[in-house]
Write a protein that holds these residues in place. Structure first.
Motif, PDB file in Angstrom:
ATOM      1  N   GLN A   1      42.264  41.794  30.080  1.00  0.00           N
ATOM      2  CA  GLN A   1      43.401  41.353  31.371  1.00  0.00           C
ATOM      3  C   GLN A   1      43.607  41.142  32.323  1.00  0.00           C
ATOM      4  O   GLN A   1      44.106  40.978  33.168  1.00  0.00           O
ATOM      5  N   LYS A   2      41.863  41.447  32.683  1.00  0.00           N
ATOM      6  CA  LYS A   2      41.238  41.312  34.278  1.00  0.00           C
ATOM      7  C   LYS A   2      42.075  39.695  33.971  1.00  0.00           C
ATOM      8  O   LYS A   2      41.959  39.276  35.410  1.00  0.00           O
TER       9      LYS A   2
ATOM     10  N   ALA B   1      45.087  38.731  34.734  1.00  0.00           N
ATOM     11  CA  ALA B   1      45.826  38.748  36.279  1.00  0.00           C
ATOM     12  C   ALA B   1      45.858  38.065  36.995  1.00  0.00           C
ATOM     13  O   ALA B   1      45.745  37.437  38.481  1.00  0.00           O
TER      14      ALA B   1
ATOM     15  N   GLN C   1      47.513  35.101  38.866  1.00  0.00           N
ATOM     16  CA  GLN C   1      47.776  35.005  41.317  1.00  0.00           C
ATOM     17  C   GLN C   1      47.425  33.464  41.110  1.00  0.00           C
ATOM     18  O   GLN C   1      47.911  33.277  42.192  1.00  0.00           O
TER      19      GLN C   1
ATOM     20  N   SER D   1      47.503  45.309  36.468  1.00  0.00           N
ATOM     21  CA  SER D   1      46.317  46.061  37.710  1.00  0.00           C
ATOM     22  C   SER D   1      46.250  47.838  36.985  1.00  0.00           C
ATOM     23  O   SER D   1      45.195  47.940  37.008  1.00  0.00           O
ATOM     24  N   ARG D   2      47.649  47.697  36.936  1.00  0.00           N
ATOM     25  CA  ARG D   2      47.206  49.461  36.770  1.00  0.00           C
ATOM     26  C   ARG D   2      46.416  49.588  34.879  1.00  0.00           C
ATOM     27  O   ARG D   2      46.197  50.638  34.675  1.00  0.00           O
TER      28      ARG D   2
ATOM     29  N   THR E   1      43.889  47.918  34.194  1.00  0.00           N
ATOM     30  CA  THR E   1      42.222  47.493  34.661  1.00  0.00           C
ATOM     31  C   THR E   1      41.899  47.881  35.215  1.00  0.00           C
ATOM     32  O   THR E   1      40.189  48.464  35.979  1.00  0.00           O
ATOM     33  N   GLU E   2      42.645  49.041  36.139  1.00  0.00           N
ATOM     34  CA  GLU E   2      42.208  49.841  37.991  1.00  0.00           C
ATOM     35  C   GLU E   2      41.163  50.865  36.801  1.00  0.00           C
ATOM     36  O   GLU E   2      40.194  50.874  37.283  1.00  0.00           O
TER      37      GLU E   2
END
Ligand code: ATP
Ligand code: F6P
Ligand code: MG
Length: 519
Positions: free
Chosen positions: A233-234, A237, A241, A464-465, A467-468
């Motif tokens: 998932q990172k 992202a 981008q 981001s939610r 993976t954070e």
């Protein structure tokens, strides 16, 4: 054209940042919205101070839409308007105002809290079906149900939206730039859900954002479905981008996959139930073995790098487990309240004992006793040492050398077996919902999202939610207490720690240090 306002939360500052998008189709704010609130929100647009939210504390953590950076993108009526499947459905399309609450247990006066966009088909789509060229890729470790997700993405795109140009990217992220693609049709994927593994193969490492997006661009791909865990998932992202930076009409959809259930926000990851079910078989085997001998000690090692969910749920489900060891809860072997004492007591009481250990538990001890250096896999994940073997040896040594007591050790390592099986019925249904939600989201022009159930309702969640943070077992939550109450095993906390009423990071560190010293 009307200004609409959506929000995301800058979590690290616990505050809300409004994002204004010039989109005529999306008036997304909770209804009814008072004029006062609307003007308050508009005011924030010119006010860079990021720490405000609507009066009642409503927050939408929205996902990006292609029109954020391609404002002139045309839309089309959703082909589901003419779908036989949905012909008599009362409400085919999800209202743009439907949201899913992150927390469903609230207090009467508490703020309304964080919400995510509800997943599902939208009235309008931002892709002409004939122009869609989709691709599917699977990355990271295996998990039951991956093939079902692949199958249902292909069938969903084809049957619901008439898309017939779907490519399989083989061998994970690196497959984008190092392999030929595979044409996927409903016929090609028809039976794959009956098999474990991934029909498309997978890999670790090899994420090169530029090369991947170059390839997406060169092949004319405009929908990318990425099935994988936190690392994947990172990577998704970054792809999103880069796509946005290049201004490409490419929707990037993440489907969370992890046998460890370590992905944050979503209720549970697909394949997890299947894995727990399969783990029962190993636990049962251990129990049968140790019941049939004198002083039988069974150890079952289950997967769980940083999160011991499989171990915890398999233990809770089984009733044959005396003690469950997980990465989140440090344990110790010697002395009062230690594991040796507990094993001895259960052997005296029952003549046998079964221990389930998650592979990430006790890594510090194993590393110390083996004097090893940290090794990493191709994705940068730490390679784990075999805690199961180490624990078996420690227990054997203790009872034979120190206690002068003969024990019958049975060590079972079913780790790969539990993730290599096909998914069970409920996971298959779950996989279907995930795949269809991802397809609806991408067709509707959403991008940079992960799909998943939040409080049982499927939602589009900003990547981001998820993976954070990692989803781990919270020792301070009730579930771990339920397990301790069910097995009656030691908590490995001393009374002063318990008196403090909570276990936070600092205490855990202290406990860790103490345990390491005692080895
Ligand atoms: N921080 C990152 N940025 C970009 N790509 C990443 C990142 N972390 C991992 N990846 C890529 O994602 C893919 C899968 O990552 P990884 O091996 O960590 O598995 P995962 O997706 O976390 O799944 P699981 O942990 O469930 O096996 C790899 O190709 C890796 O290169
Ligand atoms: O040996 P592999 O395939 O790299 O995967 C092992 C790891 O993958 C996971 O199953 C996560 O996918 C972990 O539980 C485990 O440590
Ligand atoms: Mg991972």
């Amino acid at each position: 054209m009307e200004l609409s306002v959506s929000f995301f939360v800058a979590r690290s500052h616990s505050c809300v940042v409004p994002v204004v998008t010039a989109r005529s189709d999306l008036k997304f704010l909770r209804k009814p919205l008072t004029l006062r609130k609307r003007s308050a929100i508009r005011a924030q647009v010119s006010d860079p101070s990021p720490c405000r939210e609507t009066d009642d504390g409503f927050v939408l953590e929205d996902v990006p839409h292609l029109t954020n950076f391609l404002p002139d993108l045309p839309s089309y009526p959703n082909p589901l308007h003419k779908s036989q499947a949905y012909a008599i459905v009362k409400k085919t399309f999800v209202s743009p105002e439907d949201v899913v609450a992150e927390k469903i247990v609230v207090q009467k006066d508490s703020p309304r809290g964080v919400h995510f966009r509800r997943a599902g088909p939208r009235e309008k789509v931002y892709f002409n079906s004939e122009e869609v060229r989709a691709c599917v890729v699977t990355c990271g470790g295996l998990c039951p149900g991956i093939n079902t997700v692949i199958r249902e993405i292909v069938c969903g795109l084809n049957y619901m939206y008439g898309v017939d140009d779907i490519l399989g990217i083989e061998g994970g992220y690196r497959g984008f730039y190092s392999k030929n693609t595979l044409q996927l049709t409903p016929k090609v994927v028809n039976d794959i859900h009956k098999r474990g593994g991934t029909f498309l193969q997978t890999s670790r490492g090899g994420h090169d954002t530029h090369k991947i997006v170059d390839n997406i661009q060169d092949r004319g791909i405009n929908q990318v479905y990425i099935i994988g865990g936190d690392g994947t998932q990172k990577g998704a992202a970054l792809i999103y981008q880069e796509v946005e930076k290049r201004g490409l009409q490419v929707a990037v959809a993440g489907i969370p996959k992890t046998i460890d259930n370590d992905i944050a926000v979503i209720d549970k990851s697909f394949g997890f139930d299947t894995a727990v079910e399969e783990a029962q078989r190993a636990i049962n085997a251990a129990h049968v073995e140790v019941e049939s001998v004198e002083n039988g000690v069974g150890i079952v090692k289950l997967m769980g790098r940083y999160s011991g969910f499989i171990a915890m749920f398999a233990t809770l489900a089984s009733r044959d487990v005396d003690c469950c060891l997980i990465p989140e809860s440090p344990f110790y072997l010697e002395g009062k309240g230690g594991l040796f004492e507990f094993v001895e007591q259960r052997l005296k009481e029952n003549g046998h004992v079964v221990i389930v250990v998650a592979e990430g538990a006790g890594q510090e001890y194993v590393a110390q006793s083996m004097h090893t250096v940290d090794e990493k896999d191709a994705s940068g994940n730490r390679l784990l040492l075999d805690v199961g073997l180490w624990l078996s040896q420690q227990i054997k040594d203790h009872f034979t050398k120190v206690q002068k007591m003969a024990i019958n050790m049975k060590y079972i390592d079913p780790t790969y077996m539990i993730r290599a099986v096909p998914s069970n019925a409920s996971d298959n249904i779950y996989c279907t919902l995930l795949a269809q939600s991802a397809v609806h989201g991408a067709m509707a022009g959403y991008t940079g999202f992960t799909v998943g159930p939040v409080n049982s309702r499927h939602a589009y969640i900003p990547i981001s939610r998820v993976t954070e943070t990692q989803n781990t077992i919270k020792l301070t939550d009730r579930m771990w207490a339920r397990l301790l109450a069910s097995t009656n095993q030691p908590s490995f906390l001393n009374s002063s720690e318990v008196m403090m009423g909570k276990v936070d990071g600092a205490i855990l560190e202290q406990i860790n240090n103490r345990k390491i010293k005692s080895i």
